[in-house]
Every structure is written in structure tokens, then in C-alpha cells.
Design a protein around this motif. Structure first.
Motif, mmCIF file in Angstrom:
data_model
loop_
_atom_site.group_PDB
_atom_site.id
_atom_site.type_symbol
_atom_site.label_atom_id
_atom_site.label_comp_id
_atom_site.label_asym_id
_atom_site.label_seq_id
_atom_site.Cartn_x
_atom_site.Cartn_y
_atom_site.Cartn_z
ATOM 1 N N GLU A 70 0.812 -1.226 0.000
ATOM 2 C CA GLU A 70 0.000 0.000 0.000
ATOM 3 C C GLU A 70 0.842 1.271 0.000
ATOM 4 O O GLU A 70 0.338 2.349 -0.256
ATOM 5 N N TRP A 71 2.124 1.160 0.288
ATOM 6 C CA TRP A 71 3.040 2.302 0.264
ATOM 7 C C TRP A 71 3.598 2.455 -1.136
ATOM 8 O O TRP A 71 3.761 1.477 -1.867
ATOM 9 N N ASP A 72 3.916 3.700 -1.542
ATOM 10 C CA ASP A 72 4.385 3.956 -2.900
ATOM 11 C C ASP A 72 5.818 3.497 -3.141
ATOM 12 O O ASP A 72 6.163 3.106 -4.242
ATOM 13 N N SER A 73 6.662 3.567 -2.117
ATOM 14 C CA SER A 73 8.044 3.128 -2.313
ATOM 15 C C SER A 73 8.651 2.668 -0.990
ATOM 16 O O SER A 73 8.156 3.001 0.081
ATOM 17 N N VAL A 74 9.716 1.897 -1.120
ATOM 18 C CA VAL A 74 10.447 1.369 0.029
ATOM 19 C C VAL A 74 11.914 1.704 -0.179
ATOM 20 O O VAL A 74 12.468 1.475 -1.255
ATOM 21 N N THR A 75 12.554 2.233 0.862
ATOM 22 C CA THR A 75 13.979 2.550 0.824
ATOM 23 C C THR A 75 14.676 1.703 1.882
ATOM 24 O O THR A 75 14.204 1.617 3.011
ATOM 25 N N ALA A 130 15.985 2.793 6.455
ATOM 26 C CA ALA A 130 14.974 1.782 6.144
ATOM 27 C C ALA A 130 13.620 2.423 6.402
ATOM 28 O O ALA A 130 13.267 2.696 7.550
ATOM 29 N N TYR A 131 12.879 2.703 5.333
ATOM 30 C CA TYR A 131 11.586 3.366 5.515
ATOM 31 C C TYR A 131 10.680 3.165 4.314
ATOM 32 O O TYR A 131 11.123 2.752 3.242
ATOM 33 N N VAL A 132 9.395 3.467 4.521
ATOM 34 C CA VAL A 132 8.396 3.433 3.467
ATOM 35 C C VAL A 132 7.938 4.865 3.200
ATOM 36 O O VAL A 132 8.039 5.729 4.070
#
Length: 189
Positions: free
Chosen positions: A16-21, A47-49
Motif C-alpha cells: 500500500e506504500w508507494d516506495s520502500v527505501t 529503512a523506511y516506506v
């Protein structure tokens, strides 16, 4: 109230999140509600969304500190000049806007405890909430940016996040919102 986004990571992933780092993980061991929560266990890394084009005037999220960060880091917001919430090495929450420190929580957060962090906005007046209690209001023309959630700046930390919700019209604390999964259990059911 006009909830525009919510995530409890109950799908078992970050779809559901647009991107992951970086490498946040979705795990089942430590969670506030439901089955899953996001873990950001970093070693001098991020590390985040992130969300793309959804503005949240108000937001709420549960945070669990297993290990405090090795440096003061953004946990909600981004590295731009708009308002952001940071966690210090001593486990205090701080709010920054236009690069300036605007507010700090009244108490040190304990390890291994879930806290609900909220942020409300009414025009240029912003309020930080901890477990529904105002930690102070301040005036800042900067918006709270699109949601980056997790260890947004490089550090060594072990943090968990659960039950995030963002609202496009609320001006105060959103309250205790829990995001659970609802799926059909069979054809037509």
C-alpha cells in the motif's frame, strides 16, 4: 474526519506504500495490533516506506523502540525543510519546521513500549501528541510532508511501526486508530 490512508502492514508486505527505501521488514513477533508490524533494524543505514501524492493534515502511528538510534533521526517526514518528527539518541521526540527545532516531548520514551505519536495541523498551528496528550503547539508555515515512515536518516537503530493513519481534514489528534486486515473468506463471503 477524512482518512485518506492507513496501513497496519496487515497484508504482510508494504504494497500500500508507494516506495520502500533500504530494507524494512514486515514481521509478526512485535506488533501493536493485528498480525504484522514494520521493523526498521538498521546498521548505519536507512529503512523506511514512503507515500507519493497524499497530503496528511493530521496523522497517527504507533512506535516501539527496541534500540534507540545512534544519532538523532527523522522517523516521520523527510529531509526537506518542511515539518518533521525526529527521535533522539536519548529517546525524546522533537518536531522541526523550516529547519528549526519547534517542540520536544515532555518525557523520555521507554524502551520496549508502544507509543502513539500524533501530529495535528490547523492552518499554521501544529500540535504534537503522545498517546493522545498534547506535547505543545507551535506556529510554522511549513507543511508536514508526504509520509516517510521509519529510519529516514542513516543510523543504527531497531524501531517498530504499526497502525499508521493519515487524514486530510482533521486538525487535532486522530485518536487510537487500529488498522486490521479484512479479506473475503470464500466466494461471495
Amino acid at each position: 474526519m477524512a482518512l485518506v490512508f492507513h496501513s497496519g502492514f496487515e497484508s504482510g508486505n508494504t504494497f500500500e506504500w508507494d516506495s520502500v527505501t533500504g530494507t524494512p521488514t514486515i514481521q509478526t513477533t512485535i506488533k501493536k495490533t493485528g498480525t504484522y508490524a514494520m521493523r526498521c533494524n538498521t546498521s548505519a543505514a536507512t529503512a523506511y516506506v514512503s507515500l507519493g501524492n497524499t497530503w496528511h493534515w493530521s496523522r497517527t502511528v504507533y512506535i516501539y523502540i527496541a534500540s534507540a538510534p545512534s544519532a538523532e533521526i527523522i522517523i516521520i517526514g523527510n529531509s526537506g525543510t518542511a515539518a518533521k518528527i525526529k527521535l533522539t539518541i536519548d529517546r525524546y521526540l522533537r518536531v522541526y519546521g523550516e529547519g528549526d527545532l519547534l517542540s520536544i516531548t515532555s518525557g523520555q520514551l521507554a524502551l520496549s513500549t508502544w507509543y502513539r505519536v500524533g501530529f495535528g495541523r490547523s492552518g499554521d498551528v501544529k500540535t504534537l501528541y503522545l498517546n493522545g496528550v498534547s506535547q505543545g503547539s507551535f506556529t510554522s508555515s511549513g507543511d508536514m510532508p508526504l509520509a516517510d515512515l521509519g529510519v529516514v536518516e542513516a543510523a543504527t537503530a531497531d524501531l517498530y511501526f504499526d497502525d499508521y493513519a493519515g487524514d486530510s481534514s482533521a486538525t487535532t489528534d486522530l485518536g487510537d486508530i487500529r488498522t486490521l486486515l479484512s479479506l473475503p473468506n470464500g466466494d461471495g463471503t
